[in-house]
Design a protein around this motif. Structure first.
Motif, PDB file in Angstrom:
ATOM      1  N   ARG A  15       0.832  -1.203   0.000  1.00 53.06           N
ATOM      2  CA  ARG A  15       0.000   0.000   0.000  1.00 53.06           C
ATOM      3  C   ARG A  15       0.871   1.260   0.000  1.00 53.06           C
ATOM      4  O   ARG A  15       0.605   2.216  -0.744  1.00 53.06           O
ATOM      5  N   THR A  16       1.927   1.243   0.784  1.00 53.99           N
ATOM      6  CA  THR A  16       2.835   2.393   0.829  1.00 53.99           C
ATOM      7  C   THR A  16       3.539   2.578  -0.506  1.00 53.99           C
ATOM      8  O   THR A  16       3.701   3.712  -0.983  1.00 53.99           O
ATOM      9  N   PHE A  17       3.936   1.475  -1.128  1.00 53.51           N
ATOM     10  CA  PHE A  17       4.621   1.559  -2.424  1.00 53.51           C
ATOM     11  C   PHE A  17       3.707   2.170  -3.492  1.00 53.51           C
ATOM     12  O   PHE A  17       4.138   3.022  -4.279  1.00 53.51           O
ATOM     13  N   VAL A  18       2.458   1.751  -3.514  1.00 54.67           N
ATOM     14  CA  VAL A  18       1.494   2.299  -4.491  1.00 54.67           C
ATOM     15  C   VAL A  18       1.313   3.796  -4.267  1.00 54.67           C
ATOM     16  O   VAL A  18       1.281   4.580  -5.227  1.00 54.67           O
ATOM     17  N   LEU A  19       1.227   4.202  -3.008  1.00 60.18           N
ATOM     18  CA  LEU A  19       1.067   5.629  -2.700  1.00 60.18           C
ATOM     19  C   LEU A  19       2.310   6.418  -3.101  1.00 60.18           C
ATOM     20  O   LEU A  19       2.203   7.552  -3.587  1.00 60.18           O
ATOM     21  N   LEU A  20       3.484   5.836  -2.920  1.00 60.73           N
ATOM     22  CA  LEU A  20       4.707   6.514  -3.324  1.00 60.73           C
ATOM     23  C   LEU A  20       4.781   6.665  -4.844  1.00 60.73           C
ATOM     24  O   LEU A  20       5.285   7.675  -5.351  1.00 60.73           O
ATOM     25  N   CYS A  21       4.261   5.678  -5.571  1.00 59.77           N
ATOM     26  CA  CYS A  21       4.193   5.792  -7.031  1.00 59.77           C
ATOM     27  C   CYS A  21       3.282   6.959  -7.424  1.00 59.77           C
ATOM     28  O   CYS A  21       3.595   7.711  -8.359  1.00 59.77           O
ATOM     29  N   ALA A  22       2.176   7.118  -6.705  1.00 61.74           N
ATOM     30  CA  ALA A  22       1.275   8.246  -6.981  1.00 61.74           C
ATOM     31  C   ALA A  22       1.964   9.572  -6.680  1.00 61.74           C
ATOM     32  O   ALA A  22       1.848  10.539  -7.439  1.00 61.74           O
ATOM     33  N   VAL A  23       2.709   9.619  -5.578  1.00 59.70           N
ATOM     34  CA  VAL A  23       3.422  10.852  -5.209  1.00 59.70           C
ATOM     35  C   VAL A  23       4.438  11.225  -6.273  1.00 59.70           C
ATOM     36  O   VAL A  23       4.516  12.386  -6.700  1.00 59.70           O
ATOM     37  N   ILE A  24       5.225  10.248  -6.734  1.00 60.58           N
ATOM     38  CA  ILE A  24       6.279  10.552  -7.702  1.00 60.58           C
ATOM     39  C   ILE A  24       5.675  10.937  -9.051  1.00 60.58           C
ATOM     40  O   ILE A  24       6.240  11.747  -9.789  1.00 60.58           O
ATOM     41  N   ALA A  25       4.507  10.378  -9.389  1.00 60.14           N
ATOM     42  CA  ALA A  25       3.838  10.739 -10.645  1.00 60.14           C
ATOM     43  C   ALA A  25       3.340  12.182 -10.590  1.00 60.14           C
ATOM     44  O   ALA A  25       3.521  12.953 -11.547  1.00 60.14           O
ATOM     45  N   ILE A  26       2.726  12.577  -9.470  1.00 58.75           N
ATOM     46  CA  ILE A  26       2.238  13.950  -9.324  1.00 58.75           C
ATOM     47  C   ILE A  26       3.406  14.923  -9.269  1.00 58.75           C
ATOM     48  O   ILE A  26       3.347  16.031  -9.821  1.00 58.75           O
ATOM     49  N   ASP A  27       4.483  14.514  -8.610  1.00 62.95           N
ATOM     50  CA  ASP A  27       5.678  15.353  -8.551  1.00 62.95           C
ATOM     51  C   ASP A  27       6.210  15.652  -9.954  1.00 62.95           C
ATOM     52  O   ASP A  27       6.520  16.793 -10.283  1.00 62.95           O
ATOM     53  N   LYS A  28       6.307  14.628 -10.788  1.00 66.56           N
ATOM     54  CA  LYS A  28       6.813  14.834 -12.143  1.00 66.56           C
ATOM     55  C   LYS A  28       5.850  15.672 -12.969  1.00 66.56           C
ATOM     56  O   LYS A  28       6.285  16.517 -13.765  1.00 66.56           O
ATOM     57  N   ALA A  29       4.550  15.449 -12.784  1.00 65.50           N
ATOM     58  CA  ALA A  29       3.562  16.270 -13.488  1.00 65.50           C
ATOM     59  C   ALA A  29       3.708  17.732 -13.084  1.00 65.50           C
ATOM     60  O   ALA A  29       3.637  18.635 -13.930  1.00 65.50           O
ATOM     61  N   ASP A  30       3.949  17.972 -11.797  1.00 66.39           N
ATOM     62  CA  ASP A  30       4.119  19.338 -11.315  1.00 66.39           C
ATOM     63  C   ASP A  30       5.355  19.984 -11.934  1.00 66.39           C
ATOM     64  O   ASP A  30       5.342  21.168 -12.294  1.00 66.39           O
TER      65      ASP A  30
END
Length: 308
Positions: A15-30
């Motif tokens: 669950r933490t890994f999936v959330l970290l993938c979401a964080v890194i995706a939003i970070d790159k989009a930003d």
């Protein structure tokens, strides 16, 4: 009981890994937002492409300085909370960018955005390294970078399409407001469901093995605690201070392999960062917003599958 505990720990890690993938995706989009909408920013503020380079330059400088301080913080505090804090910080900075009234305020806001990005990226990669066993780390980082490039492809494409839309709020400003809201929501979910996981540290048995902290501070490492999953014993790092932080940085920097990777990265990453200007370049060459955004996204789409 032990089997149930192990299953719970594995679920928490996934669950933490999936959330970290979401964080890194939003970070790159930003990160990709400003180059994707810069043609509209130029038109509104009367600035040229050089100002985009200046905004990117100062964001990178601030990001680099903050990233140096993250190591000591990550070793002493809950990394999930620090990552969530970084998400909130870049969310606020994105709001400032969207509300900018001049090129100067936009550059300053973009530099502040570097604080959040510099806080998040090192901690995400460090936490993923601890979440996954060594035999799966390559796959884990492949999936993480798949999400990273996916965020760039989707974020850049959507930002380009929305940049010139008319309404009560300019399209390019709306893009930054939207990312700010999504970033705050992601931080909240991460705080609720994420978990920091640290591996047990054992004494080195090989003469060539390096201790986790500089030898000068060994005497301060007598207190032990357990990791966030209730697992193995952890060596507590020395108290946070400028001296301890510098000692740890030097300790890591003297690893020959690590130093070589850093040196090649400093040179090798420059062309890839310049690729973020491609959307503006395509638009200045006469391509439509849709064509420029789609063409730029092809690069990140290819990188997505290459990382897998």
């Amino acid at each position: 009981m032990v089997a149930m505990l192990n299953k719970t720990i594995d679920t928490a890690r996934l669950r933490t890994f999936v959330l970290l993938c979401a964080v890194i995706a939003i970070d790159k989009a930003d990160q990709i937002l400003l180059p994707a909408v810069y043609l509209e920013v130029c038109n509104e503020f009367g600035a040229g492409p050089a100002a985009l380079g200046m905004a990117t330059f100062w964001r990178g400088i601030v990001q680099s300085i903050v990233a140096l301080a993250v190591g000591p913080l990550g070793g002493r505090y809950d990394r999930v909370k620090l990552i969530a804090m970084g998400c909130v910080f870049w969310s606020v900075a994105s709001l400032f960018v969207g509300s900018a009234t001049s090129m100067r305020t936009l550059v300053i806001s973009r530099a502040l955005n570097g604080v959040g990005i510099g806080l998040v990226i090192p901690l995400v990669y460090a936490l993923v390294a601890d979440l996954c066993p060594a035999n799966l780390s390559g796959r884990a980082f492949g999936v993480l970078n798949f999400a990273n490039n996916g965020g760039a492809a989707l974020g850049g494409f959507l930002a380009t399409q929305l940049a010139d839309t008319d309404g009560a709020v300019a399209g390019w400003r709306l893009v930054f407001y939207s990312v700010a809201v999504v970033s705050c929501a992601t931080a909240a979910v991460l705080l609720c469901f994420g978990r920091d996981v640290r591996p047990a540290l054992t004494c080195a048995t090989s003469p060539s093995a390096r201790p986790p902290y500089p030898a000068a501070d060994t005497a301060k490492q007598t207190v032990h605690t357990r990791d966030a999953t209730g697992g193995g014993r952890l060596t507590r790092p020395p108290p946070l201070s400028a001296r301890a932080a510098l000692a740890e940085a030097w300790h890591v920097a003297t690893v020959p392999t690590f130093l070589i990777i850093i040196l090649q990265g400093a040179v090798g990453s420059a062309p890839w960062y310049s690729m973020s200007f491609l959307t503006l370049y395509f638009e200045l060459r006469g391509l439509s917003h849709a064509a420029a955004g789609a063409t730029r996204s092809l690069l990140d789409t290819g990188a997505m599958f290459g990382n897998l």
